[in-house]
Design a protein around this motif. Structure first.
Motif, mmCIF file in Angstrom:
data_model
loop_
_atom_site.group_PDB
_atom_site.id
_atom_site.type_symbol
_atom_site.label_atom_id
_atom_site.label_comp_id
_atom_site.label_asym_id
_atom_site.label_seq_id
_atom_site.Cartn_x
_atom_site.Cartn_y
_atom_site.Cartn_z
ATOM 1 N N PHE A 84 -4.981 -15.214 21.302
ATOM 2 C CA PHE A 84 -4.197 -15.551 22.482
ATOM 3 C C PHE A 84 -4.189 -17.067 22.714
ATOM 4 N N PRO A 85 -3.205 -17.785 22.180
ATOM 5 C CA PRO A 85 -3.082 -19.206 22.511
ATOM 6 C C PRO A 85 -2.358 -19.388 23.843
ATOM 7 N N GLY A 111 -3.193 -26.071 29.139
ATOM 8 C CA GLY A 111 -2.008 -25.385 28.624
ATOM 9 C C GLY A 111 -1.598 -25.879 27.251
ATOM 10 N N VAL A 112 -2.467 -26.683 26.630
ATOM 11 C CA VAL A 112 -2.133 -27.269 25.329
ATOM 12 C C VAL A 112 -2.003 -26.167 24.285
ATOM 13 N N CYS A 113 -0.950 -26.260 23.504
ATOM 14 C CA CYS A 113 -0.676 -25.295 22.451
ATOM 15 C C CYS A 113 0.140 -25.982 21.356
ATOM 16 N N PRO A 114 0.261 -25.375 20.193
ATOM 17 C CA PRO A 114 1.032 -25.999 19.124
ATOM 18 C C PRO A 114 2.534 -25.719 19.209
ATOM 19 N N PHE A 115 2.989 -25.088 20.269
ATOM 20 C CA PHE A 115 4.389 -24.686 20.403
ATOM 21 C C PHE A 115 5.132 -25.627 21.350
ATOM 22 N N LYS A 136 -7.989 -21.725 21.176
ATOM 23 C CA LYS A 136 -7.939 -22.989 21.912
ATOM 24 C C LYS A 136 -7.307 -24.063 21.031
ATOM 25 N N THR A 137 -6.484 -24.877 21.664
ATOM 26 C CA THR A 137 -5.792 -25.950 20.961
ATOM 27 C C THR A 137 -6.359 -27.274 21.438
ATOM 28 N N ILE A 181 -3.543 -32.035 15.900
ATOM 29 C CA ILE A 181 -3.747 -30.810 16.665
ATOM 30 C C ILE A 181 -4.542 -29.822 15.821
ATOM 31 N N VAL A 182 -5.602 -29.268 16.408
ATOM 32 C CA VAL A 182 -6.411 -28.252 15.738
ATOM 33 C C VAL A 182 -6.495 -27.039 16.659
#
Length: 163
Positions: A124-125, A99-103, A45-46, A59-60
């Motif tokens: 699975f992010p 849908g938050v992600c570091p990408f 989870k982001t 962002i964590v």
């Protein structure tokens, strides 16, 4: 648009075909685990937190069963752990809640990976939408997420009691 940004991001790395688009929602850890048929703790989870007054968001990325420990967060970042609102999250990251992600972030935000994910080979992010994910090794998560560092800001994932 956010899923498209993440696909473009992974296309540059030859991984766009590894993005999983789901029929079911993956907007929460529980829904993602059910849709992907994996344990909830393997969902990365982001979370987007309010930075200091001078900084953008922080962002964590943490394991699905981990909870933010306010004391550890303050010790690590020097500020209180305050999640961004849904509107602020979209504004800062380009990704809506779920849908938050570091990408494919729309801003160059500092990304940190919590050590809670280190116990897995893969996680699975999300990939920018409430029905997408990608399976990544922990090393790939760190690399593709452009993480600045590992942090220890969570509790509850190693068997300790969460209040």
């Amino acid at each position: 648009m956010s899923l498209a940004n993440v696909k473009k991001y992974f296309q540059q790395r030859g991984r766009e075909n590894d993005i999983i688009e789901l029929e079911l929602s993956s907007a929460t850890v529980e829904l993602a685990a059910k849709a992907l048929q994996v344990e909830p703790e393997k969902i990365a989870k982001t979370l987007a937190f309010r930075g200091s007054e001078r900084e953008e968001a922080i962002i964590v990325v943490a394991a699905g069963d981990a909870k933010i420990d306010n004391k550890k967060f303050r010790q690590t970042f020097g500020i209180k752990a305050r999640l961004l609102s849904p509107d602020e999250t979209l504004e800062q990251t380009g990704h809506a809640i779920g849908g938050v992600c570091p990408f494919g972030l729309i801003k160059d935000l500092p990304v940190y990976i919590d050590i809670s994910v280190k116990r897995f080979d893969t996680v699975f992010p999300a990939c920018g939408s409430a029905n997408s994910a990608i399976e990544l090794t922990i090393e790939e998560l760190y690399e593709y997420g452009r993480a600045l560092d590992w942090v220890d800001v969570c509790k509850g994932w190693d068997g300790e009691t969460v209040e």
